[in-house]
Design a protein around this motif. Structure first.
Motif, PDB file in Angstrom:
ATOM      1  N   VAL A  21     -27.222 -53.761   7.569  1.00  0.00           N
ATOM      2  CA  VAL A  21     -26.349 -53.698   8.611  1.00  0.00           C
ATOM      3  C   VAL A  21     -25.720 -52.865   8.147  1.00  0.00           C
ATOM      4  O   VAL A  21     -25.415 -52.443   7.077  1.00  0.00           O
ATOM      5  CB  VAL A  21     -26.110 -55.217   8.340  1.00  0.00           C
ATOM      6  CG1 VAL A  21     -24.772 -55.703   9.573  1.00  0.00           C
ATOM      7  CG2 VAL A  21     -26.553 -56.865   8.883  1.00  0.00           C
ATOM      8  N   GLU A  22     -25.552 -52.022   9.033  1.00  0.00           N
ATOM      9  CA  GLU A  22     -24.490 -51.431   9.216  1.00  0.00           C
ATOM     10  C   GLU A  22     -23.211 -51.109   8.649  1.00  0.00           C
ATOM     11  O   GLU A  22     -22.832 -51.548  10.053  1.00  0.00           O
ATOM     12  CB  GLU A  22     -24.553 -50.110   9.978  1.00  0.00           C
ATOM     13  CG  GLU A  22     -23.479 -48.485   9.993  1.00  0.00           C
ATOM     14  CD  GLU A  22     -23.996 -47.613  11.336  1.00  0.00           C
ATOM     15  OE1 GLU A  22     -23.105 -47.755  12.532  1.00  0.00           O
ATOM     16  OE2 GLU A  22     -25.050 -46.879  11.328  1.00  0.00           O
ATOM     17  N   ALA A  25     -37.724 -52.872  10.287  1.00  0.00           N
ATOM     18  CA  ALA A  25     -37.377 -53.739  10.243  1.00  0.00           C
ATOM     19  C   ALA A  25     -36.288 -53.655  10.786  1.00  0.00           C
ATOM     20  O   ALA A  25     -36.523 -52.991  11.930  1.00  0.00           O
ATOM     21  CB  ALA A  25     -36.641 -52.715   8.813  1.00  0.00           C
ATOM     22  N   VAL A  26     -35.496 -54.474  10.998  1.00  0.00           N
ATOM     23  CA  VAL A  26     -34.049 -54.139  11.780  1.00  0.00           C
ATOM     24  C   VAL A  26     -32.757 -54.121  11.163  1.00  0.00           C
ATOM     25  O   VAL A  26     -32.536 -54.472  10.246  1.00  0.00           O
ATOM     26  CB  VAL A  26     -33.699 -56.507  12.274  1.00  0.00           C
ATOM     27  CG1 VAL A  26     -32.562 -56.574  13.208  1.00  0.00           C
ATOM     28  CG2 VAL A  26     -35.441 -56.716  12.103  1.00  0.00           C
ATOM     29  N   MET A  27     -32.387 -53.038  12.683  1.00  0.00           N
ATOM     30  CA  MET A  27     -31.380 -52.199  11.533  1.00  0.00           C
ATOM     31  C   MET A  27     -30.137 -52.821  12.659  1.00  0.00           C
ATOM     32  O   MET A  27     -29.910 -52.238  13.131  1.00  0.00           O
ATOM     33  CB  MET A  27     -31.817 -50.960  11.272  1.00  0.00           C
ATOM     34  CG  MET A  27     -30.133 -49.835  10.850  1.00  0.00           C
ATOM     35  SD  MET A  27     -30.462 -48.337  11.122  1.00  0.00           S
ATOM     36  CE  MET A  27     -31.155 -48.406   9.116  1.00  0.00           C
ATOM     37  N   ILE A  28     -29.073 -53.217  12.058  1.00  0.00           N
ATOM     38  CA  ILE A  28     -28.047 -53.725  12.870  1.00  0.00           C
ATOM     39  C   ILE A  28     -27.296 -52.861  12.405  1.00  0.00           C
ATOM     40  O   ILE A  28     -26.750 -52.416  11.545  1.00  0.00           O
ATOM     41  CB  ILE A  28     -27.699 -55.081  12.664  1.00  0.00           C
ATOM     42  CG1 ILE A  28     -28.470 -56.327  13.003  1.00  0.00           C
ATOM     43  CG2 ILE A  28     -26.482 -55.627  13.205  1.00  0.00           C
ATOM     44  CD1 ILE A  28     -28.144 -57.651  11.871  1.00  0.00           C
ATOM     45  N   LYS A  29     -26.823 -51.771  13.647  1.00  0.00           N
ATOM     46  CA  LYS A  29     -26.252 -50.449  13.777  1.00  0.00           C
ATOM     47  C   LYS A  29     -24.439 -51.332  14.018  1.00  0.00           C
ATOM     48  O   LYS A  29     -24.401 -51.873  15.130  1.00  0.00           O
ATOM     49  CB  LYS A  29     -25.972 -49.749  14.617  1.00  0.00           C
ATOM     50  CG  LYS A  29     -27.914 -49.310  13.847  1.00  0.00           C
ATOM     51  CD  LYS A  29     -28.601 -48.056  14.377  1.00  0.00           C
ATOM     52  CE  LYS A  29     -27.470 -46.613  14.406  1.00  0.00           C
ATOM     53  NZ  LYS A  29     -27.121 -45.916  12.785  1.00  0.00           N
ATOM     54  N   LEU A  46     -21.372 -55.517  20.189  1.00  0.00           N
ATOM     55  CA  LEU A  46     -21.417 -56.253  20.787  1.00  0.00           C
ATOM     56  C   LEU A  46     -21.940 -57.536  20.659  1.00  0.00           C
ATOM     57  O   LEU A  46     -21.337 -58.320  21.973  1.00  0.00           O
ATOM     58  CB  LEU A  46     -23.279 -55.969  22.198  1.00  0.00           C
ATOM     59  CG  LEU A  46     -23.103 -54.039  22.558  1.00  0.00           C
ATOM     60  CD1 LEU A  46     -24.559 -53.869  22.512  1.00  0.00           C
ATOM     61  CD2 LEU A  46     -22.636 -54.432  23.907  1.00  0.00           C
ATOM     62  N   MET A  47     -22.561 -57.596  19.384  1.00  0.00           N
ATOM     63  CA  MET A  47     -22.984 -59.613  19.878  1.00  0.00           C
ATOM     64  C   MET A  47     -22.481 -59.752  17.931  1.00  0.00           C
ATOM     65  O   MET A  47     -21.879 -60.992  18.324  1.00  0.00           O
ATOM     66  CB  MET A  47     -23.785 -59.483  19.793  1.00  0.00           C
ATOM     67  CG  MET A  47     -24.562 -58.548  18.851  1.00  0.00           C
ATOM     68  SD  MET A  47     -26.278 -58.648  19.120  1.00  0.00           S
ATOM     69  CE  MET A  47     -26.773 -59.848  19.108  1.00  0.00           C
ATOM     70  N   GLY A  48     -21.341 -58.944  17.699  1.00  0.00           N
ATOM     71  CA  GLY A  48     -20.865 -59.106  15.618  1.00  0.00           C
ATOM     72  C   GLY A  48     -21.879 -59.567  15.241  1.00  0.00           C
ATOM     73  O   GLY A  48     -22.752 -59.790  15.205  1.00  0.00           O
ATOM     74  N   ILE A  49     -21.459 -59.058  13.908  1.00  0.00           N
ATOM     75  CA  ILE A  49     -22.333 -59.050  12.222  1.00  0.00           C
ATOM     76  C   ILE A  49     -22.633 -60.869  12.459  1.00  0.00           C
ATOM     77  O   ILE A  49     -24.298 -60.344  12.369  1.00  0.00           O
ATOM     78  CB  ILE A  49     -21.873 -58.849  11.212  1.00  0.00           C
ATOM     79  CG1 ILE A  49     -21.083 -57.434  11.536  1.00  0.00           C
ATOM     80  CG2 ILE A  49     -22.032 -59.321  10.360  1.00  0.00           C
ATOM     81  CD1 ILE A  49     -20.587 -57.073   9.873  1.00  0.00           C
ATOM     82  N   GLU A  50     -22.692 -61.050  12.468  1.00  0.00           N
ATOM     83  CA  GLU A  50     -23.128 -62.945  12.313  1.00  0.00           C
ATOM     84  C   GLU A  50     -24.419 -63.065  13.518  1.00  0.00           C
ATOM     85  O   GLU A  50     -24.904 -63.221  12.734  1.00  0.00           O
ATOM     86  CB  GLU A  50     -21.464 -64.000  11.893  1.00  0.00           C
ATOM     87  CG  GLU A  50     -22.142 -65.535  11.823  1.00  0.00           C
ATOM     88  CD  GLU A  50     -21.329 -66.486  11.428  1.00  0.00           C
ATOM     89  OE1 GLU A  50     -21.644 -67.334  11.284  1.00  0.00           O
ATOM     90  OE2 GLU A  50     -20.374 -66.188  11.473  1.00  0.00           O
ATOM     91  N   THR A  51     -23.224 -62.944  14.618  1.00  0.00           N
ATOM     92  CA  THR A  51     -24.948 -63.374  15.696  1.00  0.00           C
ATOM     93  C   THR A  51     -25.740 -62.236  15.595  1.00  0.00           C
ATOM     94  O   THR A  51     -26.698 -63.269  14.860  1.00  0.00           O
ATOM     95  CB  THR A  51     -23.558 -62.961  17.333  1.00  0.00           C
ATOM     96  OG1 THR A  51     -22.719 -64.566  16.622  1.00  0.00           O
ATOM     97  CG2 THR A  51     -24.407 -63.679  18.191  1.00  0.00           C
ATOM     98  N   ALA A  52     -25.574 -61.397  15.479  1.00  0.00           N
ATOM     99  CA  ALA A  52     -26.777 -60.506  15.037  1.00  0.00           C
ATOM    100  C   ALA A  52     -27.727 -60.428  14.469  1.00  0.00           C
ATOM    101  O   ALA A  52     -28.996 -60.780  14.353  1.00  0.00           O
ATOM    102  CB  ALA A  52     -26.235 -59.366  14.890  1.00  0.00           C
TER     103      ALA A  52
END
Length: 277
Positions: free
Chosen positions: A185-186, A154-158, A164-170
């Motif tokens: 998303v963390e 899965a993709v976990m955005i920590k 490094l890139m912000g929530i929306e871009t990530a």
């Protein structure tokens, strides 16, 4: 367990000149493996793979996840004396370590069930290099959720992704990776939890939040009409000592690295009971 895994573990334990086991006359022998304390057992199949490799006949009445009482016989073994001695420590290491994880997990799941029938107790990727899959399967044996086995599940955005890139871009980048993988998303605040949910995250992980803050975050997600569209996971600093407070919040998942890295080995022994002259 794969043969190459078994051979790797055996190579580590036996070395190139086994002078300990080969001093024993290699004659037929019988032995038992038993637990010296109550536990939830795990590592049955791993131990069985070791016995098969050494040509040892192994019988058991148990499967991973069974609850055992002190003194229960886990395996009855028949085989060459040298083979039994060579398989002893390796099989006991797996049984003791994995049963410790399963036992702690079962205790935590039982504690959570007193307050919630639906909240999952999960482990994390804080595992021992080389034996992650065995440790995570031990969590499953104890009634827990394995979470991700690796970064491909899965993709976990920590937090560092966000820095490094912000929530929306990530999240946009994660969506492009695959339509089959869930996106987690963390976040560290209720506001970011709402933002992540609005942007389409499948799972929002509330990192290092105290139970009262988690309840406030869940209430805000409910107020915004987002609670049903996202799974909410609590993680960070959660242990058996403070688990009850998190179980009462109503989160969907409680993840605990301590299920693995703070588990205590179960005392399991092998005893030779008969040998032929």
């Amino acid at each position: 367990m794969l043969i190459r895994e078994v051979e790797s573990f055996i190579e580590e334990d036996l070395g190139y000149d086994d002078v300990s086991c080969t001093i024993v006359p290699d004659r037929p022998a019988e032995a038992i493996i038993f637990t010296k304390e109550d536990c939830t057992v795990a590592g049955i199949s791993e131990a069985a793979s070791i016995f098969i490799y050494f040509g040892i006949q192994a019988e058991t009445d148990f499967k991973d996840g069974d609850r055992l009482s002190k003194g229960d016989t886990i395996f009855r073994l028949r085989g060459g004396a040298i083979s039994i001695l060579r398989a002893e420590r390796l099989s006991l290491n797996f049984l003791g370590h994995l049963s410790g994880i399963a036992t702690l997990t079962r205790n935590c799941v039982d504690a959570v069930r007193k307050h919630s029938e639906s909240t999952r107790v999960a482990c994390t990727r804080k595992t021992t290099p080389g034996i992650r899959k065995f440790e995570k399967l031990a969590v499953a044996a104890g009634g827990g959720d394995t979470h991700r086995f690796n970064l491909s599940d899965a993709v976990m955005i920590k937090d560092n992704h966000i820095k490094l890139m912000g929530i929306e871009t990530a999240i946009k980048a994660a969506r492009k990776s695959s339509f089959t993988r869930k996106i987690e998303v963390e976040v560290e605040s209720a506001e970011d939890a709402v933002l992540a949910a609005k942007l389409g995250a499948d799972i929002v992980m509330l990192d290092n939040m105290q139970p009262e803050v988690i309840r406030e975050t869940l209430a805000l997600l409910e107020e915004k009409g987002l609670r049903k569209s996202v799974l909410v996971e609590a993680s960070g600093g959660i242990s058996p000592a403070n688990l009850e407070g998190y179980a009462k919040t109503g989160v969907d998942v409680i993840s605990m690295g301590s299920l693995i890295h703070k588990s205590r080995w179960i005392d399991i022994s092998l005893e030779v009971i008969r040998s032929e002259n």
